[in-house]
Scaffold this motif. Structure first.
Motif, short mmCIF file in Angstrom:
data_model
loop_
_atom_site.label_atom_id
_atom_site.label_comp_id
_atom_site.label_asym_id
_atom_site.label_seq_id
_atom_site.Cartn_x
_atom_site.Cartn_y
_atom_site.Cartn_z
N LEU A 1 0.82 -1.20 0.00
CA LEU A 1 0.00 0.00 0.00
C LEU A 1 0.86 1.26 0.00
O LEU A 1 0.54 2.25 -0.67
CB LEU A 1 -0.93 -0.01 1.22
CG LEU A 1 -2.05 -1.06 1.19
CD1 LEU A 1 -2.74 -1.15 2.55
CD2 LEU A 1 -3.07 -0.73 0.10
N THR A 2 1.96 1.24 0.75
CA THR A 2 2.88 2.38 0.75
C THR A 2 3.47 2.59 -0.63
O THR A 2 3.60 3.73 -1.11
CB THR A 2 4.00 2.16 1.78
OG1 THR A 2 3.42 2.01 3.08
CG2 THR A 2 4.97 3.33 1.80
N GLU B 1 -6.58 -0.23 8.65
CA GLU B 1 -7.41 -1.41 8.36
C GLU B 1 -6.57 -2.68 8.41
O GLU B 1 -7.03 -3.72 8.88
CB GLU B 1 -8.06 -1.25 6.98
CG GLU B 1 -9.07 -0.13 6.88
CD GLU B 1 -10.29 -0.38 7.75
OE1 GLU B 1 -10.80 -1.52 7.75
OE2 GLU B 1 -10.74 0.55 8.42
N VAL B 2 -5.35 -2.60 7.90
CA VAL B 2 -4.45 -3.75 7.98
C VAL B 2 -4.17 -4.09 9.45
O VAL B 2 -4.17 -5.27 9.84
CB VAL B 2 -3.14 -3.47 7.23
CG1 VAL B 2 -2.12 -4.60 7.46
CG2 VAL B 2 -3.39 -3.30 5.74
N ASP C 1 -3.52 10.64 3.70
CA ASP C 1 -4.59 10.25 4.63
C ASP C 1 -5.20 8.91 4.25
O ASP C 1 -5.53 8.09 5.11
CB ASP C 1 -5.67 11.33 4.68
CG ASP C 1 -5.22 12.58 5.41
OD1 ASP C 1 -4.16 12.55 6.05
OD2 ASP C 1 -5.94 13.60 5.33
N ARG C 2 -5.37 8.69 2.96
CA ARG C 2 -5.94 7.43 2.50
C ARG C 2 -5.01 6.26 2.84
O ARG C 2 -5.46 5.19 3.26
CB ARG C 2 -6.20 7.49 0.99
CG ARG C 2 -6.69 6.20 0.36
CD ARG C 2 -8.01 5.73 0.94
NE ARG C 2 -8.58 4.66 0.13
CZ ARG C 2 -9.57 3.87 0.52
NH1 ARG C 2 -10.11 4.04 1.72
NH2 ARG C 2 -10.03 2.92 -0.27
N LEU C 3 -3.71 6.48 2.67
CA LEU C 3 -2.74 5.45 3.03
C LEU C 3 -2.82 5.16 4.53
O LEU C 3 -2.78 3.99 4.95
CB LEU C 3 -1.33 5.88 2.65
CG LEU C 3 -0.20 4.96 3.11
CD1 LEU C 3 -0.34 3.57 2.51
CD2 LEU C 3 1.17 5.56 2.77
N GLN D 1 -12.78 7.81 8.31
CA GLN D 1 -13.86 8.04 7.34
C GLN D 1 -14.27 9.51 7.35
O GLN D 1 -14.45 10.13 6.30
CB GLN D 1 -15.05 7.14 7.66
CG GLN D 1 -14.81 5.67 7.37
CD GLN D 1 -15.94 4.78 7.84
OE1 GLN D 1 -16.83 5.20 8.57
NE2 GLN D 1 -15.91 3.52 7.42
N GLN D 2 -14.39 10.08 8.54
CA GLN D 2 -14.74 11.50 8.65
C GLN D 2 -13.62 12.39 8.12
O GLN D 2 -13.86 13.37 7.41
CB GLN D 2 -15.04 11.83 10.11
CG GLN D 2 -16.21 11.04 10.69
CD GLN D 2 -16.31 11.18 12.20
OE1 GLN D 2 -15.44 11.75 12.86
NE2 GLN D 2 -17.38 10.64 12.78
N GLN D 3 -12.39 12.05 8.45
CA GLN D 3 -11.24 12.85 8.01
C GLN D 3 -11.10 12.82 6.49
O GLN D 3 -10.84 13.86 5.86
CB GLN D 3 -9.96 12.31 8.67
CG GLN D 3 -8.71 13.09 8.30
CD GLN D 3 -7.48 12.57 9.04
OE1 GLN D 3 -7.61 11.92 10.07
NE2 GLN D 3 -6.30 12.86 8.52
N LEU D 4 -11.27 11.65 5.89
CA LEU D 4 -11.12 11.54 4.45
C LEU D 4 -12.21 12.31 3.71
O LEU D 4 -11.95 12.94 2.69
CB LEU D 4 -11.16 10.07 4.03
CG LEU D 4 -9.83 9.32 4.11
CD1 LEU D 4 -10.04 7.84 3.86
CD2 LEU D 4 -8.84 9.88 3.10
#
Length: 325
Positions: A25-26, A298-299, A290-292, A239-242
Motif C-alpha cells: 500500500l505504501t 485497516e491492515v 490520509d488514504r494510506l 472516514q470522517q477525516q477523508l
C-alpha cells in the motif's frame, strides 16, 4: 508447549502478511504521489513559461517570475523525493517477499477505490480467541495442567465489539476507563484452575494472578481488546477525516479553476494563480497520505482481529481443543 510454539509461528506469519500489505500500500501511495507530482510539475512549468514571456514584455514583475520559478523548483524537489521513495518501497517489498516481484503482478487499483469490506454490527469478542498470541498463552496454561475453560470464562470478556455500521461498541469502549487505557474488567473466579495431579482447594483470583502464565494470558487478552478498540476508533474517524479532505480538494479545485481563468483574462496577477496551484497540490498530496493511513489502520485491525473479521478470513485454530498431556 509445542502448540504454544506453533501459535508463535502463526503470529509471525500473520505479522508478515500485515507487513507485506502495508509495504504494498505504501508503494502504491508513493506511485500515486509521484504521478501527481509529475502532473503538477508540468503545470507549474507551463505557468512559469507564461510568466517568463509576460515578464519579457513588461507585463509580469520580477517578483512574479521569481515566485513562479520557486513553485517549479519545489515541485522538482518533490519529484526526486517520490522517485526515491518508490524505488525504496519496491526494494522493501522485495525484501519481505524474499524474492523479486512477480513479472505478471496485476496493476494495483487506485487508492480511492472501495477496497474495504464492510464491518458488521455485533461482532462477538470471541472472534479474538483465534489470535495466535491468545492461543499461545492458552497452550502455556495447558502445559501447566490448567483448566483453560475456567480461565477463559474468567478472564475473557464476552461482549460485542462493534455497534451499528461497524463502529466501536459501548461495551468495548467501556472496558477502558474513559479512554485513559485503564482496564476495568475484573475476573470473578473461585475454581480449581490448577490441578497438579490431584484436585486442590479452590483458588481465588488474587492467588491465581500471581502465576506468570496466568498473567501472560491476561495481558494478551487486554492487548487484544485495546488493539481492536484502537482500530475501530481509527476506522470511524478516518472516514470522517477523508470526507473532509475530499471536500477540501474539491474546494481547492474550484479555487484553482477560478484563479486560472482570472489570470488568463488579466483580472488577477500570477501570484493569486500560483497560490491556488500550490494549495491544490498540497490538498491532493494530503488526501493520498490520509488514504494510506486509513488503509494501514485497516491492515492493523485485520491483524488485531486475528486475521480479519469474516469467518472465512481466518478459521479458528482447532488445535485449541487438543488436550494437554
Amino acid at each position: 508447549t509445542y502448540l504454544s510454539s506453533e501459535e508463535a509461528r502463526r503470529a509471525t506469519q500473520l505479522s508478515l502478511v500485515a507487513d507485506v500489505a502495508n509495504a504494498y500500500l505504501t508503494w502504491q501511495a508513493d506511485l500515486a504521489l509521484l504521478r501527481l507530482t509529475e502532473d503538477t510539475f508540468k503545470a507549474f512549468d507551463k505557468s512559469y513559461q507564461l510568466t517568463l514571456r509576460s515578464n519579457q514584455v513588461g507585463v509580469a514583475s520580477a517578483l512574479e517570475l521569481s515566485q513562479s520559478r520557486t513553485s517549479v523548483e519545489s515541485a522538482r524537489v518533490k519529484l526526486a523525493q517520490y522517485q526515491r521513495q518508490v524505488a525504496q518501497d519496491r526494494n522493501g517489498l522485495t525484501l519481505l517477499l524474499g524474492s523479486s516481484l512477480p513479472a505478471d503482478l496485476p496493476a494495483g487499483q487506485p487508492l480511492d477505490s472501495p477496497l474495504l469490506s464492510p464491518l458488521a454490527a455485533g461482532l462477538p469478542s470471541e472472534l479474538l480467541q483465534r489470535r495466535p498470541d491468545i492461543l499461545a498463552a492458552e497452550h502455556a496454561l495447558k502445559a501447566a495442567n490448567a483448566n483453560i475453560g475456567a480461565a477463559r470464562a474468567a478472564f475473557f470478556p464476552s461482549i460485542s465489539l462493534t455497534a451499528n455500521a461497524g463502529s466501536l461498541s459501548p461495551d468495548l469502549s467501556g472496558l477502558f476507563n474513559g479512554g485513559s487505557g485503564s482496564w476495568l474488567f475484573q475476573p470473578q473466579i473461585s475454581l480449581p484452575i490448577f490441578n497438579a495431579g490431584s484436585l486442590q482447594a479452590s483458588l481465588d483470583y488474587s492467588k491465581i494472578q500471581k502465576d506468570i502464565r496466568v498473567a501472560q494470558y491476561q495481558q494478551s487478552i487486554q492487548s487484544a481488546f485495546q488493539e481492536v478498540s484502537d482500530g475501530l476508533a481509527a476506522r470511524q474517524t478516518y472516514q470522517q477525516q477523508l470526507q473532509a479532505q475530499r471536500d477540501l480538494v474539491s474546494a481547492n479545485q474550484e479555487y484553482y479553476r477560478l484563479a486560472e481563468r482570472r489570470y488568463l483574462i488579466g483580472v488577477d496577477s500570477s501570484l493569486t494563480f500560483l497560490v491556488a496551484q500550490r494549495a491544490l497540490f498540497n490538498a491532493q498530496q494530503a488526501l493520498i497520505i490520509d488514504r494510506l493511513a486509513q488503509l494501514g489502520s485497516e491492515v492493523n485491525l485485520y491483524k488485531a482481529l486475528g486475521g480479519g473479521w469474516l469467518e472465512q478470513d481466518a478459521p479458528v485454530n482447532t488445535q485449541r481443543s487438543v488436550p494437554a498431556g
